[in-house]
Design an enzyme around this catalytic site. Structure first.
Site, PDB file in Angstrom:
ATOM      1  N   SER A 222       1.066  -1.374   0.123  1.00 29.42           N
ATOM      2  CA  SER A 222       0.092  -0.157  -0.302  1.00 29.42           C
ATOM      3  C   SER A 222       0.823   1.188   0.004  1.00 29.42           C
ATOM      4  O   SER A 222       1.567   1.096  -0.903  1.00 29.42           O
ATOM      5  CB  SER A 222      -0.912  -0.097   1.157  1.00 29.42           C
ATOM      6  OG  SER A 222      -1.752   0.940   0.272  1.00 29.42           O
ATOM      7  N   GLU A 348      -9.103  -5.659  -4.105  1.00 29.91           N
ATOM      8  CA  GLU A 348      -8.662  -4.600  -3.802  1.00 29.91           C
ATOM      9  C   GLU A 348     -10.030  -3.155  -2.706  1.00 29.91           C
ATOM     10  O   GLU A 348      -9.634  -2.484  -2.016  1.00 29.91           O
ATOM     11  CB  GLU A 348      -7.359  -3.121  -4.754  1.00 29.91           C
ATOM     12  CG  GLU A 348      -6.121  -4.508  -4.859  1.00 29.91           C
ATOM     13  CD  GLU A 348      -5.264  -4.651  -3.381  1.00 29.91           C
ATOM     14  OE1 GLU A 348      -4.986  -4.024  -2.288  1.00 29.91           O
ATOM     15  OE2 GLU A 348      -4.155  -5.450  -3.868  1.00 29.91           O
ATOM     16  N   HIS A 446      -7.551  -5.400   0.357  1.00 27.86           N
ATOM     17  CA  HIS A 446      -6.416  -4.967   0.223  1.00 27.86           C
ATOM     18  C   HIS A 446      -5.310  -5.329   1.717  1.00 27.86           C
ATOM     19  O   HIS A 446      -6.661  -5.737   2.884  1.00 27.86           O
ATOM     20  CB  HIS A 446      -6.767  -3.231   0.376  1.00 27.86           C
ATOM     21  CG  HIS A 446      -6.109  -2.514  -0.122  1.00 27.86           C
ATOM     22  ND1 HIS A 446      -4.532  -2.288  -0.711  1.00 27.86           N
ATOM     23  CD2 HIS A 446      -5.066  -1.785   1.431  1.00 27.86           C
ATOM     24  CE1 HIS A 446      -3.963  -1.218  -0.835  1.00 27.86           C
ATOM     25  NE2 HIS A 446      -4.183  -1.085   0.655  1.00 27.86           N
TER      26      HIS A 446
END
Length: 531
Positions: A222, A348, A446
């Site tokens: 990320s 995600e 995610h």
């Protein structure tokens, strides 16, 4: 992210059963919690602690001077040496940030004085591959001490694992106007220069912890993946790493300097500090600086922020340490010889959609409206392509899939393409294992791969679920990451043969309980969403 046990910064789970299990395991050279031998770093002597399975950890090691007072917003400065032994038993401060994050340990401390790193190793002698972890949380939050990121499993498998705290948000990425002079010329990238300084520490010291300074892999997820992207285009970092892994965080560009300087000027106006008055800037209360962020962002809301992340206090181009976007319009020359693993997770967008109450009842018409707003020219083809790619997904889930791909997958593909053209090998992956927890709402969302990579799934069982599925995922992903860090190639007996990515076959490893390789997965979506 919920954890099975409450966790302290000391790194021990507060559970009698867990502590009993750990205490039963005696380290080869010392009991659990016993002090390690003293390591004489270039800055001064330190000693860590023995952990379970004969692992030594050194936590809260300073790698630069505290960036406080007169050093606020300035690039990191060299740390003063010491002669007394420093006890490296506890994690150092994390950067100033908002409290109450789901995966934040209950006693995590936050401070402007946050330039600390951690080392896990199995032996102080030898030349093991080194992996340096940069945490996620965008550029505004996160910490290396979170239980998902503990490095004991990597150390047990022959890697020296380093994790890094650095400045975030307004404290790491305020670009002051030119009127502030040369000391602040790169203030908008101070947090990234912290990362460079940590890598310099690794080069100077890691051999004393059993690591090979000539075999360093940088990796992050990320916001951490975005940090890796930026380091691939920062000349001060050249030669400090040899391989890279970007997990769900491709960053092609960076915040343009005009926007960043205007934002910095708006902040100092709100703080009542005149241009160039470094003493007044140093004297402003920390919380006041932090609390002024949104008002400053609002003041420059109409300016072009260059499309990087969401604007605000994020890394900006300074023309020197970051001459341009690292992968815009092409990959930076300094990245040419660096092998890369890059990828995303299948779903995600789910993590960011949990608060959208309209999604469960979204109709086909509502989906069409969202797709047309995001991709007006491609909507007629994109809507049926989404349905074909994700059979069984509801309209709300399809909208989330589109957003997740837009945020993470498309730029990851573009970055891989630009990197492949330089010649060094690139390996692309997608992680598909869906979580059974939270009613299945996260799917393969995610950050759901993190505990597989680190082997720390037992620390967060409430999040990853029970049974052996997390261990099966970890055996595949962690061994591939370790193979890559060791040799520059992620081939592992735990997974099928993983061919490098190219612009014809686009072969991609699909990590799941039974992993496989696919050529150009989601090809139609790729073509439509990139056009």
């Amino acid at each position: 992210m919920q954890t099975q046990f409450r966790v302290s910064r000391r790194g021990l789970m507060v559970s009698a059963a867990a502590l009993g299990t750990l205490a039963a395991t005696r380290a080869l050279a010392g009991d659990l919690g016993a002090a390690t031998a003293i390591v004489n770093t270039r800055n001064g002597p330190v000693r860590g602690r023995w952990e379970s399975g004969s692992i030594q950890s050194f936590k809260g090691l300073r790698y630069a001077a505290p960036p406080i007072g007169a050093l606020r917003f300035r690039p990191p400065q060299s740390i003063a040496p010491w002669t007394s032994v420093v006890d490296a038993a506890e994690f150092g401060n994390a950067a100033i940030q908002s409290p109450g994050q789901a995966d934040m340990p209950f006693d995590e401390k936050h401070s402007e004085d946050c330039l600390f790193l951690n080392v896990w190793t199995s032996q102080l002698a030898g030349k093991r591959p080194v992996m340096v972890w940069f945490h996620g949380g965008g550029f505004s939050s996160g910490a290396a001490s979170r239980p998902t990121y503990w490095g004991d499993h990597f150390a047990r498998d022959g890697v020296v694992l380093v994790s890094v705290n650095h400045r975030l948000n307004v404290f790491g990425y305020t670009q002051l106007p030119d009127s502030w002079g040369p000391d602040y010329a790169s203030s908008g990238i101070a947090g990234m220069l912290d990362c460079v300084e940590a890598l310099k520490w690794v080069q100077a010291n890691i051999a004393m912890f059993g690591g090979d300074p000539n075999n360093v892999t940088i990796f992050g997820e990320s916001g951490g993946g975005a940090k890796i992207s930026l380091l691939l285009g920062m000349p001060p970092a050249k030669g400090l790493y040899h391989k890279a892994i970007i997990q769900s965080g491709a960053a092609l560009g960076a915040t343009p300097r005009p926007y960043a300087q205007a934002l910095g000027g708006a902040l100092t106006e709100l703080l009542g500090v005149k241009p160039g008055d470094a003493a007044a800037l140093a004297a402003v209360d920390t919380q006041k600086v932090f609390d002024s962020q949104q008002a400053a962002i609002d003041k420059v809301a109409k300016l072009d922020r260059g499309g990087f992340l969401s604007g605000g206090f994020t890394p900006s181009i300074d023309g020197r340490a970051l001459p341009r976007g690292p992968f815009a319009p092409e990959a930076a020359d300094m990245a040419a010889g660096i092998p890369l693993i890059i990828g995303t997770n299948k779903d995600e967008g789910t993590m960011f959609a949990l608060g959208d109450k309209a999604l469960p009842t979204l109709t086909d018409a509502g989906l069409e409206e969202r797709v047309r707003a995001a991709y007006p020219k491609q909507a007629d083809k994109l809507i049926p392509a989404l349905r074909a790619t994700y059979p069984g997904y509801s309209p709300g889930e399809l909208a989330v899939a589109m957003n997740g791909n837009k945020l993470f997958w498309v730029d990851s593909v573009v970055l891989a393409e630009r990197k492949v053209r330089q010649g060094a090998p690139v390996w692309m992956y997608r992680m598909d294992r869906e979580l059974p927890t939270m009613g299945g709402r996260l799917k393969a969302g995610h950050a759901t791969e993190l505990s597989y990579v680190f082997g720390t799934y037992d620390n967060i069982r409430d999040f990853v679920g029970s049974g052996d599925a997390p261990a099966r995922m970890s055996r595949q992903m962690r061994t591939a990451w370790i193979a890559f860090a060791t040799t520059g190639n992620p081939q592992s007996p735990a997974i099928p043969a993983w061919p490098p990515y190219d612009l014809v076959k686009r072969q991609t490893m699909i990590f799941n309980l039974e992993s496989r390789v696919e050529s150009d997965p989601h090809a139609q979506l790729r073509q439509l969403m990139k056009s």
